[in-house]
Motif scaffolding. Structure first.
Motif, mmCIF file in Angstrom:
data_model
loop_
_atom_site.group_PDB
_atom_site.id
_atom_site.type_symbol
_atom_site.label_atom_id
_atom_site.label_comp_id
_atom_site.label_asym_id
_atom_site.label_seq_id
_atom_site.Cartn_x
_atom_site.Cartn_y
_atom_site.Cartn_z
ATOM 1 N N GLY A 139 0.623 -1.412 0.010
ATOM 2 C CA GLY A 139 0.089 -0.106 0.114
ATOM 3 C C GLY A 139 0.768 1.288 0.018
ATOM 4 N N LEU A 140 2.169 1.226 -0.157
ATOM 5 C CA LEU A 140 3.164 2.356 0.003
ATOM 6 C C LEU A 140 3.168 2.946 -1.425
ATOM 7 N N ASP A 141 3.435 4.138 -1.745
ATOM 8 C CA ASP A 141 3.759 4.757 -3.055
ATOM 9 C C ASP A 141 4.884 4.183 -3.729
ATOM 10 N N THR A 142 5.149 4.869 -4.855
ATOM 11 C CA THR A 142 6.296 4.352 -5.591
ATOM 12 C C THR A 142 7.706 4.867 -4.722
ATOM 13 N N CYS A 143 7.618 5.685 -4.158
ATOM 14 C CA CYS A 143 8.888 5.886 -3.138
ATOM 15 C C CYS A 143 8.996 5.452 -1.830
ATOM 16 N N TYR A 144 7.942 4.490 -1.696
ATOM 17 C CA TYR A 144 7.849 3.605 -0.241
ATOM 18 C C TYR A 144 7.229 4.582 0.594
#
Length: 362
Positions: A139-144
């Motif tokens: 569920g994290l974005d592309t940048c964690y």
């Protein structure tokens, strides 16, 4: 290695997944000129390394680890097989910055095959830092979900620990879009070899901080198993990168004075007990207009400390660099806070300071 085409602590170090779907062609229009190589992981369990060499492959990167829990079960066979066939090879680590700190992942990497020796056959370990491939599950974005400042700090922590453990800066594998997005276009890592991923007819625009790439991953399949790569230089320069005679990075031309850079690492544990001795070790380097690095000898470096909760820095001590530009200073751990090395410069050299890092005193 993930497909990137199209698709702890800033300067202070305390002493296989599914591919990402990306737009664009999987193959470059043609094989670029240069020294050819490949990178492999557990997705290529059986590689005929003599065949790779016979087809022109001269270097390889092999996935060793991911986060602090995964080890490539085929690493030893792949790594040793490449060497026995006559390829210069190195190991790479796939970063998951949300799992643990950069220093911890560098420790795990080196402990599980990612080290470096000046034998002429070992490339500096590579940090594979890129799009989050587990977005659907974590569920994290592309940048964690890290801010650019946090990401830069994480990368610096990994790099500084790797430097402290091996004496080399790691190669950084990334692509321009992710780097500009997730580090905010940081230009702080231009002294690291750049392994750029772009599946197109050229390496394209490079991330901030670099004016030249060392390796270009140009296709996901082709002549060799795994991903296809080309070294941006001669066979002699590839050998120099393996021996440590060259960093593989391009240092920007200096201004009127020689450019200098200072690094600082701490040989103590991640958490330091109050009253325990800790030794700060660093290097002051200067660069010529052509990017040649030498140690800045007999120069005074000031080590500063800023207690937690304070905005003010205070001088904790000074050290003088050796003939090779290294310096060290021992302190007694008293309070939590940040440390930094500062060089004031002189008539021939520019002033500089290291990144800062936090020391946790318990």
């Amino acid at each position: 290695m993930k497909r990137l085409s199209g698709t702890v602590l800033g300067g202070l170090v305390l002493a296989s997944a599914a591919c990402v779907a990306v737009p664009g062609p999987a193959l470059a229009a043609s094989v670029p000129a240069g020294i050819q190589g490949l990178d492999v992981s557990s997705h290529q369990p059986s590689v005929s390394w003599p065949s790779v060499y016979g087809a022109g492959g001269r270097f390889a990167y092999v996935k060793a680890t991911e986060s602090v829990t995964y080890r490539n079960p085929y690493f030893a066979t792949q790594y040793q097989g490449a060497r026995q066939a006559g390829l210069i090879r190195g190991a790479y680590h796939f970063a998951l910055p949300h799992k643990s700190g950069g220093a911890a992942q560098a420790d795990y990497f080196v402990k599980n095959g990612g080290g470096w020796t000046a034998d002429g056959w070992t490339l500096p370990g590579a940090l594979d830092i890129e799009f989050n491939p587990y977005q659907s599950s974590n569920g994290l974005d592309t940048c964690y979900d890290l801010s650019p400042a946090q990401m830069v700090s994480w990368i610096r922590s990994f790099s500084d620990r790797y430097l402290a453990l091996t004496g080399r800066r790691p190669t950084i594998y990334t692509n321009t879009y992710w780097w500009q997005t997730c580090t905010g276009g940081s230009a702080a890592f231009g002294d690291h070899p750049l392994w750029i991923a772009r599946y197109a007819s050229s390496a394209g625009t490079l991330p901030s901080g670099w004016t030249r790439h060392t390796i270009w991953q140009y296709a996901s399949s082709g002549t060799f198993p795994g991903d296809q790569n080309v070294f941006n230089g001669t066979a002699a320069q590839l050998k120099q990168l393996a021996t440590g005679q060259s960093t593989g990075a391009v240092t920007p031309a200096p201004a009127a004075k020689a450019e200098t850079r200072v690094s600082l690492v701490n040989t103590g544990p991640d958490r330091i007990k109050r009253g325990r001795k800790m030794t700060l070790v660093g290097t002051l380097s200067q660069y010529t207009a052509t990017g040649t690095r030498t140690g800045a000898a007999k120069q005074r470096v000031t080590i500063r400390f800023r207690p937690r909760g304070s905005a003010a820095w205070r001088t904790a001590g000074t050290a003088t660099t050796t003939a090779t530009g290294t310096f060290r200073k021992t302190f007694t751990a008293g309070k939590d806070g940040s440390w930094q090395a500062v060089y004031a410069g002189d008539s021939k050299r520019l002033a500089t300071r290291s990144a800062t890092g936090y020391v946790d005193v318990r």
